[in-house]
Design an enzyme around this catalytic site. Structure first.
Site, short mmCIF file in Angstrom:
data_model
loop_
_atom_site.label_atom_id
_atom_site.label_comp_id
_atom_site.label_asym_id
_atom_site.label_seq_id
_atom_site.Cartn_x
_atom_site.Cartn_y
_atom_site.Cartn_z
CD GLU A 1 -67.66 -33.67 4.45
OE1 GLU A 1 -68.13 -32.83 4.46
OE2 GLU A 1 -66.15 -33.30 4.64
CB CYS B 1 -70.18 -30.45 7.15
SG CYS B 1 -68.73 -31.62 7.28
#
Length: 486
Positions: A254, A288
């Site tokens: 990720e 993010c």
């Protein structure tokens, strides 16, 4: 040990079932306080192979724990996370400068994550295969079940150190693995507290080991052939290094993001601006999926910029331990200076900084950059800071293409009531998830989460992660059939 970690400035390592404080250490300087807030016992020579050797021995012990036993421990961990939310949120504020209000929210998510992991442990099973549907399978029976992968490696980032570790460690434990945790150097005490919390909930000491240190420790762990699966959250560049070091191992990555939110002409501008202000600067934008690029239809652009700027200027910046603080500090002064520099570069190229644009050490005033050129760093790079760029658009198809021009593709948001636009965006946007009438910065911990392109691969919800942390094992019973033998 959990209480000791919460009260002291020490972040011990956990190796072979023993908490270690003696040995080489590294100090964490709090980005807001400017003083030492924790001291981690970093990995010494020989610690990595020792941890791997222990993990190899522990894997069989962990695999024998029944799913119900794992689930009960994870449910207890959920309760303990709620009980100790204030203490761990304080550590998050000290080590990272994250407002304690956001830290409390993160701990609520930790409690939810462990609870979902408990539920997923109870669902682990297998399949009875339709083997007799083909001539060669007549007379046989075939079954599968999901077995623990063995040894999992969890490498976690600094920006949500408690909840992202809970996802990796909780799902790995639910799957029946032993887990090696490589903590972020910026959040050693928070990481140690979450590990200690799982052990306090009743997990056997064989369930987890914890190592502190820099990239060299992570690289050595990734390269260990005994590791079965690696779950990493961090930058795209580091993710590529993890993949290179890992070789032929199962990976869940990720990685970074450059999240876009589209505000269409029919949107509620006030609501969109308020949500964007709230979610664009939480944790100083160090997420993010934080709101980075907002594309507003030109007919609403000026109104949006004005309302958005007013909302952002009204955010309270200050001491992360103050419950009234909306925006604390970034992870360090270098990060804040970088983002302020990017804002100045955009302004020099013709953009307007409507508020913020300055940093005081690690604290960056929440910054809005209006109408930057499309090649500005605040548009093309991952900002990962307290800055949001707002740009006008004219055509919906064109703005979809503009959003997709990024090398990242984690999550996006859209404000509209037009169902056709919603479905078009869901189909055409090159992202792992789309939030409707919300910004990119929204996540439900029990829903699949992950990206495409340079944002990584794999999905990080407990259910998806249990699949990644297990392997399918097949049993064929020859000459024994529940289907009939002719």
């Amino acid at each position: 040990m959990l209480q000791t970690i919460l009260k002291s400035a020490d972040a011990p390592a956990l190796l072979g079932g023993v908490w270690l404080t003696a040995g080489p250490t590294a100090e964490r300087i709090g980005p807001y306080t400017g003083s030492v807030v924790s001291r981690a016992r970093v990995a010494a020579d020989g610690d990595v192979p020792t941890a791997v050797r222990h993990a190899h021995a522990y894997a069989k012990r962990m695999a024998r724990l029944a799913p119900a036993t794992r689930a009960g421990i994870l449910a207890a961990a959920s309760r303990l996370a709620a009980e100790h939310r204030a203490g761990i949120a304080r550590l998050i504020a000290l080590e990272l400068g994250k407002p304690v209000r956001d830290g409390l929210g993160e701990m609520d998510r930790v409690a939810d994550t462990f609870a979902v992991c408990a539920a997923e442990a109870r669902r682990i099973g297998g399949d009875l295969l339709p083997v007799a549907g083909w001539e060669r399978g007549v007379g046989d029976t075939a079954l599968t079940y999901r077995a623990p992968a063995g040894i999992a490696l969890a490498i976690t980032p600094f920006n949500a150190p408690a909840n992202l570790l809970a996802h990796k460690l909780g799902a790995s434990f639910a799957a029946g693995n032993t887990t090696l945790v490589k903590a972020p150097p910026q959040a050693p005490s928070v990481s140690a507290a979450v590990v200690a919390l799982l052990l306090a909930a009743g997990a056997p000491v064989e369930a987890v080991q914890l190592l502190h240190g820099g990239g060299e420790v992570g690289a050595a762990l990734c390269a260990a052939p005994e590791i079965s699966v690696i779950s990493f959250t961090g930058s795209a560049a580091t993710g590529a290094a993890v993949a290179r070091a890992a070789g032929a191992k199962r990976l869940v990555l990720e990685l970074g993001g450059n999240a876009a939110t589209i505000v269409c002409e029919d949107a509620d501008i006030s609501e969109a601006a308020q949500l964007s202000a709230r979610t664009g600067y939480s944790n100083s934008g160090q997420s993010c999926i934080s709101v980075q690029r907002i594309y507003v239809h030109r007919s609403r652009f000026e109104d949006f910029v004005q309302i958005f700027t007013d909302k952002v200027a009204g955010l309270t910046v200050g001491d992360p331990l103050d419950p009234a603080t909306d925006v604390g500090s970034m992870v360090d002064a270098e990060a804040a200076a970088r983002v302020a520099g990017w804002a100045a570069d955009a302004a020099a190229a013709g953009a307007t900084i409507t508020t913020g644009g300055r940093n005081d050490g690690a604290t960056l005033l929440p910054t809005v950059v209006a109408d930057p050129p499309p090649d500005a760093a605040v548009v093309t790079q991952e900002v990962f800071g307290a800055l949001v760029a707002v740009l006008p658009y004219d055509d919906f198809d064109d703005v979809i293409a503009t959003c997709n021009a990024s090398r990242y593709g984690l999550q996006a948001g859209i404000f509209t009531t037009d169902v056709r636009k919603i479905l078009t965006a869901w189909r055409e946007l090159e992202v792992g998830g789309l939030i409707v009438n919300g910004t990119s910065n929204y996540r439900l911990d029990h829903v699949p989460f992950g990206g495409v392109k340079d944002s990584g691969f794999g999905r990080e919800s407990p259910g998806c992660m249990v699949d990644d942390f297990t392997v399918v094992k097949t049993l064929i019973l020859r000459g024994m059939s529940i289907w009939g033998e002719q």
